[in-house]
Write a protein that holds these residues in place. Sequence first.
Motif, mmCIF file in Angstrom:
data_model
loop_
_atom_site.group_PDB
_atom_site.id
_atom_site.type_symbol
_atom_site.label_atom_id
_atom_site.label_comp_id
_atom_site.label_asym_id
_atom_site.label_seq_id
_atom_site.Cartn_x
_atom_site.Cartn_y
_atom_site.Cartn_z
ATOM 1 N N ARG A 210 0.829 -1.205 0.000
ATOM 2 C CA ARG A 210 0.000 0.000 0.000
ATOM 3 C C ARG A 210 0.861 1.252 0.000
ATOM 4 N N ILE A 211 1.922 1.260 0.816
ATOM 5 C CA ILE A 211 2.810 2.420 0.862
ATOM 6 C C ILE A 211 3.504 2.613 -0.478
ATOM 7 N N VAL A 212 3.927 1.524 -1.091
ATOM 8 C CA VAL A 212 4.586 1.623 -2.397
ATOM 9 C C VAL A 212 3.633 2.201 -3.429
ATOM 10 N N ALA A 213 2.379 1.732 -3.416
ATOM 11 C CA ALA A 213 1.418 2.198 -4.414
ATOM 12 C C ALA A 213 1.094 3.676 -4.235
ATOM 13 N N ILE A 214 0.914 4.113 -2.964
ATOM 14 C CA ILE A 214 0.446 5.479 -2.717
ATOM 15 C C ILE A 214 1.592 6.484 -2.696
ATOM 16 N N ARG A 215 2.728 6.121 -2.098
ATOM 17 C CA ARG A 215 3.805 7.093 -1.903
ATOM 18 C C ARG A 215 4.938 6.987 -2.915
ATOM 19 N N VAL A 216 4.953 5.939 -3.711
ATOM 20 C CA VAL A 216 6.016 5.787 -4.701
ATOM 21 C C VAL A 216 5.446 5.811 -6.120
ATOM 22 N N VAL A 217 4.522 4.908 -6.398
ATOM 23 C CA VAL A 217 4.027 4.770 -7.768
ATOM 24 C C VAL A 217 3.155 5.959 -8.168
ATOM 25 N N LEU A 218 2.220 6.347 -7.289
ATOM 26 C CA LEU A 218 1.336 7.463 -7.636
ATOM 27 C C LEU A 218 2.095 8.761 -7.918
ATOM 28 N N PRO A 219 3.015 9.188 -7.044
ATOM 29 C CA PRO A 219 3.769 10.414 -7.383
ATOM 30 C C PRO A 219 4.602 10.269 -8.648
ATOM 31 N N ALA A 220 5.155 9.089 -8.891
ATOM 32 C CA ALA A 220 5.974 8.907 -10.081
ATOM 33 C C ALA A 220 5.146 8.960 -11.359
ATOM 34 N N ALA A 221 3.886 8.533 -11.283
ATOM 35 C CA ALA A 221 3.010 8.507 -12.457
ATOM 36 C C ALA A 221 2.058 9.691 -12.485
ATOM 37 N N LEU A 222 2.360 10.747 -11.711
ATOM 38 C CA LEU A 222 1.410 11.843 -11.558
ATOM 39 C C LEU A 222 1.105 12.553 -12.872
ATOM 40 N N SER A 223 2.104 12.715 -13.727
ATOM 41 C CA SER A 223 1.851 13.416 -14.985
ATOM 42 C C SER A 223 0.858 12.654 -15.848
ATOM 43 N N GLY A 224 0.989 11.338 -15.922
ATOM 44 C CA GLY A 224 0.036 10.543 -16.689
ATOM 45 C C GLY A 224 -1.346 10.548 -16.077
ATOM 46 N N ILE A 225 -1.422 10.559 -14.748
ATOM 47 C CA ILE A 225 -2.714 10.599 -14.073
ATOM 48 C C ILE A 225 -3.398 11.940 -14.322
ATOM 49 N N VAL A 226 -2.637 13.028 -14.261
ATOM 50 C CA VAL A 226 -3.206 14.353 -14.548
ATOM 51 C C VAL A 226 -3.741 14.402 -15.972
ATOM 52 N N ALA A 227 -2.990 13.858 -16.910
ATOM 53 C CA ALA A 227 -3.454 13.835 -18.296
ATOM 54 C C ALA A 227 -4.738 13.024 -18.433
ATOM 55 N N ALA A 228 -4.842 11.907 -17.713
ATOM 56 C CA ALA A 228 -6.054 11.092 -17.771
ATOM 57 C C ALA A 228 -7.253 11.837 -17.209
ATOM 58 N N VAL A 229 -7.053 12.541 -16.099
ATOM 59 C CA VAL A 229 -8.162 13.275 -15.485
ATOM 60 C C VAL A 229 -8.612 14.421 -16.385
ATOM 61 N N VAL A 230 -7.667 15.142 -16.971
ATOM 62 C CA VAL A 230 -8.038 16.255 -17.847
ATOM 63 C C VAL A 230 -8.754 15.739 -19.087
#
Length: 316
Positions: A210-230
């Motif tokens: 859970r820590i890896v997913a929330i504190r490592v993977v999510l911040p590292a993939a933030l640009s792609g997530i922002v693009a998906a939300v937009v």
Amino acid sequence: MAHAASARPAAGTPGGSLRRQRPRYGEAIIKGVLLAAALVSVATTVGIVISLLPPTLRFFERVGVWEFLTGTEWSALFDPPSYGVLPLVGATLLITVIAIAVAVPLGLAAAIYLSEYAHPRTRKVFKPVLEVLAGIPTVVYGFFALAAITPLLQDHWPWGEGPEVFNALSAGLVMGVMIIPTVASLSEDAMTAVPQSLRQGAYALGSTRRIVAIRVVLPAALSGIVAAVVLAISRAVGETMIVAIASGNRANLTWDPLQGMQTMTGYIAQAGEGDLPIGSFDYTTIFAVGGLLFLLTFIMNAVSIRLVRRFREVYE
């Protein structure tokens, strides 16, 4: 050493050149096809702008820009007419906010599960099933919102009177379900692209999954997530059939999602059914609303590009 040096091909000879001597016609063809595809995209955007401009300018010859942008009543097809676009913009934003409130948490949760928890065989089954939602016609979503979600809300609404027959809440909820695959699929692709070395380093420090997913993977993939939300927001803003069927055709400036209201795309669909004479002033109202919708979408895409560039992570 001398023998090795003498065996090296001399510069300028066919054996010493790193470039192929024969032309690669296949690569040239592929490059031309890709360039043509890019030019088609640019030409389409330019064509949309050119088609919107003349009728929109004719509209603003009679209606002031300030009146159009700040007016609180929209009755362009009635007598006396009013051309304040705020009711249409407010309804569009309200339904989009409801849809994003549904799609982003569920889409990100699905993406985290598929990327960090699901077995590879499970991922191969679940991801195509999730993306099937994106292939359902939007008119089906609209009818589902009107015939199923609205009666369900009316029967189980716990606070006072329930929503009207046409309301923004049911349209927003169903629209949120429709754009879940957009958020989930693109976010999962961004998370999967995060290097495994980051995960392994976090696990080596004693982090849980859970820590890896929330504190490592999510911040590292933030640009792609922002693009998906937009991209999901852009699709929600431009959706037509769900709002035309479920939210109603009454321009209503309110933030109460239980009431019926008309969005910008809903008005375009209503006015463009063929009853208006082509070239009339009432016909130009379609292009004025469409031009504003195009401008809002363009601004959102420009902001998204800046956000993606700001949060983009580059890995060697």
